[in-house]
Design an enzyme around this catalytic site. Structure first.
Site, PDB file in Angstrom:
ATOM      1  N   ILE A   1       0.790  -1.168   0.012  1.00 23.68           N
ATOM      2  CA  ILE A   1      -0.042   0.087   0.035  1.00 23.68           C
ATOM      3  C   ILE A   1       0.852   1.344   0.145  1.00 23.68           C
ATOM      4  O   ILE A   1       0.547   2.306  -0.685  1.00 23.68           O
ATOM      5  CB  ILE A   1      -0.833  -0.129   1.380  1.00 23.68           C
ATOM      6  CG1 ILE A   1      -1.573  -1.071   1.378  1.00 23.68           C
ATOM      7  CG2 ILE A   1      -1.857   1.271   1.341  1.00 23.68           C
ATOM      8  CD1 ILE A   1      -2.950  -1.435   0.392  1.00 23.68           C
TER       9      ILE A   1
ATOM     10  N   CYS B   1     -16.459 -16.806 -11.992  1.00 23.12           N
ATOM     11  CA  CYS B   1     -15.808 -18.016 -12.423  1.00 23.12           C
ATOM     12  C   CYS B   1     -16.481 -19.392 -11.620  1.00 23.12           C
ATOM     13  O   CYS B   1     -17.573 -19.860 -12.286  1.00 23.12           O
ATOM     14  CB  CYS B   1     -14.373 -17.701 -11.790  1.00 23.12           C
ATOM     15  SG  CYS B   1     -13.292 -18.942 -12.961  1.00 23.12           S
TER      16      CYS B   1
ATOM     17  N   HIS C   1     -12.854 -12.732 -14.207  1.00 24.74           N
ATOM     18  CA  HIS C   1     -12.669 -12.112 -12.911  1.00 24.74           C
ATOM     19  C   HIS C   1     -12.766 -10.619 -12.772  1.00 24.74           C
ATOM     20  O   HIS C   1     -11.729  -9.905 -13.001  1.00 24.74           O
ATOM     21  CB  HIS C   1     -11.649 -12.757 -12.456  1.00 24.74           C
ATOM     22  CG  HIS C   1     -11.416 -14.112 -11.702  1.00 24.74           C
ATOM     23  ND1 HIS C   1     -11.702 -14.476 -10.575  1.00 24.74           N
ATOM     24  CD2 HIS C   1     -10.981 -15.197 -12.465  1.00 24.74           C
ATOM     25  CE1 HIS C   1     -11.824 -15.746 -10.380  1.00 24.74           C
ATOM     26  NE2 HIS C   1     -11.236 -16.126 -11.533  1.00 24.74           N
TER      27      HIS C   1
ATOM     28  N   GLU D   1     -13.371  -8.433 -10.635  1.00 26.91           N
ATOM     29  CA  GLU D   1     -12.903  -7.887  -9.693  1.00 26.91           C
ATOM     30  C   GLU D   1     -11.361  -7.350  -9.874  1.00 26.91           C
ATOM     31  O   GLU D   1     -10.924  -6.114  -9.208  1.00 26.91           O
ATOM     32  CB  GLU D   1     -12.614  -8.575  -8.249  1.00 26.91           C
ATOM     33  CG  GLU D   1     -11.926  -9.891  -8.335  1.00 26.91           C
ATOM     34  CD  GLU D   1     -12.467 -11.035  -9.149  1.00 26.91           C
ATOM     35  OE1 GLU D   1     -13.537 -10.926  -9.815  1.00 26.91           O
ATOM     36  OE2 GLU D   1     -11.903 -12.188  -8.633  1.00 26.91           O
TER      37      GLU D   1
HETATM   38  N1  GLN Z   1     -11.905 -24.510 -10.683  1.00 29.98           N
HETATM   39  C1  GLN Z   1     -12.732 -23.795 -11.741  1.00 29.98           C
HETATM   40  C2  GLN Z   1     -11.929 -24.051 -13.044  1.00 29.98           C
HETATM   41  O1  GLN Z   1     -10.652 -24.286 -12.998  1.00 29.98           O
HETATM   42  C3  GLN Z   1     -12.747 -22.360 -11.525  1.00 29.98           C
HETATM   43  C4  GLN Z   1     -11.554 -21.473 -11.351  1.00 29.98           C
HETATM   44  C5  GLN Z   1     -11.916 -20.208 -10.621  1.00 29.98           C
HETATM   45  O2  GLN Z   1     -12.911 -20.197 -10.117  1.00 29.98           O
HETATM   46  N2  GLN Z   1     -11.213 -19.273 -10.835  1.00 29.98           N
HETATM   47  O3  GLN Z   1     -12.151 -23.824 -14.115  1.00 29.98           O
END
Ligand code: GLN
Length: 582
Positions: free
Chosen positions: A22, A385, A511, A513
């Site tokens: 940070i 995901c 993702h 985020e």
């Molecule tokens: N385990 C799942 C995959 O490999 C989801 C991975 C995750 O949530 N980043 O596709």
């Protein structure tokens, strides 16, 4: 080694988790706001090539860059504070350094020489620091050395930065050391000795820090700072107190008030740059610290004992909360708990449910129950995901009549593999760096919630997974009311699904985020928090959350696992906007 680039090195002493990342990010922001081209780099002393193979419990979140590197979570802070996109080269581990040197040695590149830590390892460390800064066209490169001074592992890195000061000179290198000044409550005294010892240790290996950032629960009085300055051989104004603050986003303001940016620029013989205007940042911080309302979001994951495992999600909630004028209070729910308790007991007074990413079978049935609850009670649901995988399983089992539907990650023999291994993954046996990683484009369907949130037709988001939605089940899902609203134009893979008749039910394969910034909250997080706020405001005063089934179950849903309500359930609360540390 020669270069015109200025280097700022950030080291840490006394204990870990003082917030070097940070501090480095905050300084990056201040210099960037003064008009300098800044890059940041993390050097980690562990021997893993990258954190991609480490358990989230060991390492916290793996931060994925646009170019598909699996990196340390501090890169997330760097990106969020300085609003840049970093890459593979900005995260270096001792494992990478040794891997490269050993490969070279095997090829015969060092023929005749004994390969040693000094100079071969230290040269490779210096090369990576200089190359990354030059390729990033930076004027100033801020380099954080992972670990704590005194660790055996970090010695080669410290030796490399000592050499760099010698080679580049004082005006091109600047050393910031982050330490702890503990408050001994019984004696009501601030203790300077740990800082003295830590600086002594640095000086023994030839590094004299230019500035000390002293972490403390409280402000540090002038006489204590003077004492530290005297014993640590720095000027009194170079001892900057960084007391605990409510939000990490206050830290740049604290460090600026302490004079860190001016000291660094003076030390590096750089002019003051363009006039510093932090007013936008200040108003973002105000929005974070002064919310008008609060929403509660349940995060049902499998690593909830270590919140660092969900760092970027928590930060994305801070950003999206501020944009909606609310504080997002996270209710942590260990998904295994949901396998034995009734969701009604757990989701009472929850305004939204998020199922984040994860790996492996443990807790999956709990996540599926959470999603079923959110779907049937009109609670805003956001899946990321693994969250998309679980949502697909839930929909398949309960809306499409596909009994025992599953992902082949959890049940290779399932009769309905609605989530399956991507074809190119089947032949991959090596674990490290072999997932679908990094940024891929995604086309958004007109009229969808996703498209409305992004306000764009094509987006790019970062991935980290091996499994995907199985196209064979697309029409069955569409008949059940699912819309596939985001598709990757490169390969036709499903990236986003939404439930049409639900107030807010959306799951993404990527993702999001990782790309949220305080001043540019991620559109989907922003939309999700807005939906949670609508749900919150529509909630009856007594807190009952059942607002009718918006998408009803059809078909022969398998019976729910036996319920029970153990008092020892791991259901803990934490306010996202609450006390955070520098
Ligand atoms: N385990 C799942 C995959 O490999 C989801 C991975 C995750 O949530 N980043 O596709």
């Amino acid at each position: 080694m020669k270069t015109q680039i200025r280097f700022i090195f950030v080291t840490g002493g006394v204990v870990s988790s003082l917030g070097k990342g940070i501090a480095a990010s905050s300084l990056g922001l201040l210099l960037k706001e003064r008009g300098f081209r800044v890059t940041l780099q993390k050097l980690d002393p562990y021997l893993n090539v990258d954190p991609g193979t480490m358990s989230p419990f060991q390492h916290g979140e793996v931060f994925v860059t646009d170019d598909g590197a699996e990196t340390d979570l501090d890169l997330g802070h760097y990106e969020r504070f300085t609003d840049v996109s970093l890459g593979r080269k900005n995260s270096v581990s001792a494992g990478q350094i040794y891997d490269e040197i050993i490969n070279r040695e095997r090829k015969g590149d060092y023929l005749g020489k004994t390969v040693q830590v000094i100079p071969h390892v230290t040269d490779e460390i210096k090369r990576r620091m200089i190359d990354t800064a030059e390729e990033g066209n930076a004027e100033v490169s801020i380099i954080e050395i992972g670990g704590t001074v005194g660790d055996i592992e970090s010695l080669p890195f410290l030796e490399a930065i000592r050499q760099l000061r010698l080679e580049l000179g004082r005006n091109q290198t600047f050393f910031v050391h982050v330490t702890l000044v503990p408050l001994v409550r019984a004696a009501k005294e601030l203790k300077t000795k740990p800082t003295q010892h830590s600086v002594k240790e640095l000086r023994e290996i030839g590094i004299q820090p230019d500035v000390l950032l002293c972490r403390c629960e409280t402000a540090i009085p002038q006489e204590v700072r003077s004492k530290i300055a005297l014993f640590c051989n720095v000027p009194a104004n170079a001892v900057i107190a960084t007391p605990d603050v409510r939000s990490i986003y206050e830290v740049p303001l604290v460090l600026h008030r302490g004079g860190l940016d001016v000291l660094a620029l003076e030390g590096l013989a750089l002019g003051p740059g363009t006039p510093l205007d932090l007013s936008r940042w200040e108003s973002t911080v105000r929005a974070i610290l002064e919310p008008e309302d609060k929403v509660r979001i349940a995060v049902c994951g499998k690593y909830t004992h270590l919140q660092d495992a969900y760092k970027s999600i928590l930060e994305a909630f801070v950003h999206a909360g501020a944009a909606n004028g609310v504080q997002v209070e996270v209710k942590w729910i260990e998904s295994t708990e949901l396998e034995t308790r009734e969701p009604e007991d757990i989701f009472d007074r929850v305004d939204g449910v998020l199922v984040p990413g994860g790996f492996g079978e443990r807790g999956i049935e709990g996540m599926i129950r959470a999603i079923r609850y959110a779907r049937m009670h009109g609670v805003p649901f956001f899946g990321i995901c693994l969250g998309l995988h679980c949502a697909s399983i839930e929909i398949a089992r309960h809306l499409c009549n596909l009994e025992h539907a599953n992902s082949t990650e959890f049940d290779p023999e399932t009769p309905h593999p609605v989530i399956d291994l991507m074809p190119d993954q089947v032949t991959k046996h090596q674990k490290g760096g072999t997932m679908r990683l990094g940024a891929y484009p995604c086309d958004l369907q007109a009229g969808s919630r996703a498209r409305e949130a992004y306000g764009d037709e094509r987006i790019r988001e970062r991935h980290r997974h091996r499994w995907e939605f199985n196209d064979d089940y697309r029409s069955a899902f569409e008949e059940a009311g699912v819309r596939f609203t985001g598709i990757c134009p490169d390969n036709g893979l499903v990236e986003i699904l939404e439930l049409e008749s639900h107030p807010w039910f959306l799951a993404v394969q990527f993702h999001p985020e990782l790309k949220s910034r305080p001043e540019r909250p991620h559109p989907i997080f922003r939309s999700f928090v807005a939906a949670a706020l609508r749900f919150h405001r529509g909630r009856p005063i007594d807190g009952a959350s059942d607002r009718g089934v918006s998408v009803s179950d059809t078909g022969n849903a398998p019976s729910e696992p036996a319920g029970g309500s153990g008092d020892d359930a791991d259901v803990r609360d934490s306010g996202v906007g609450g006390a955070t540390h520098v």
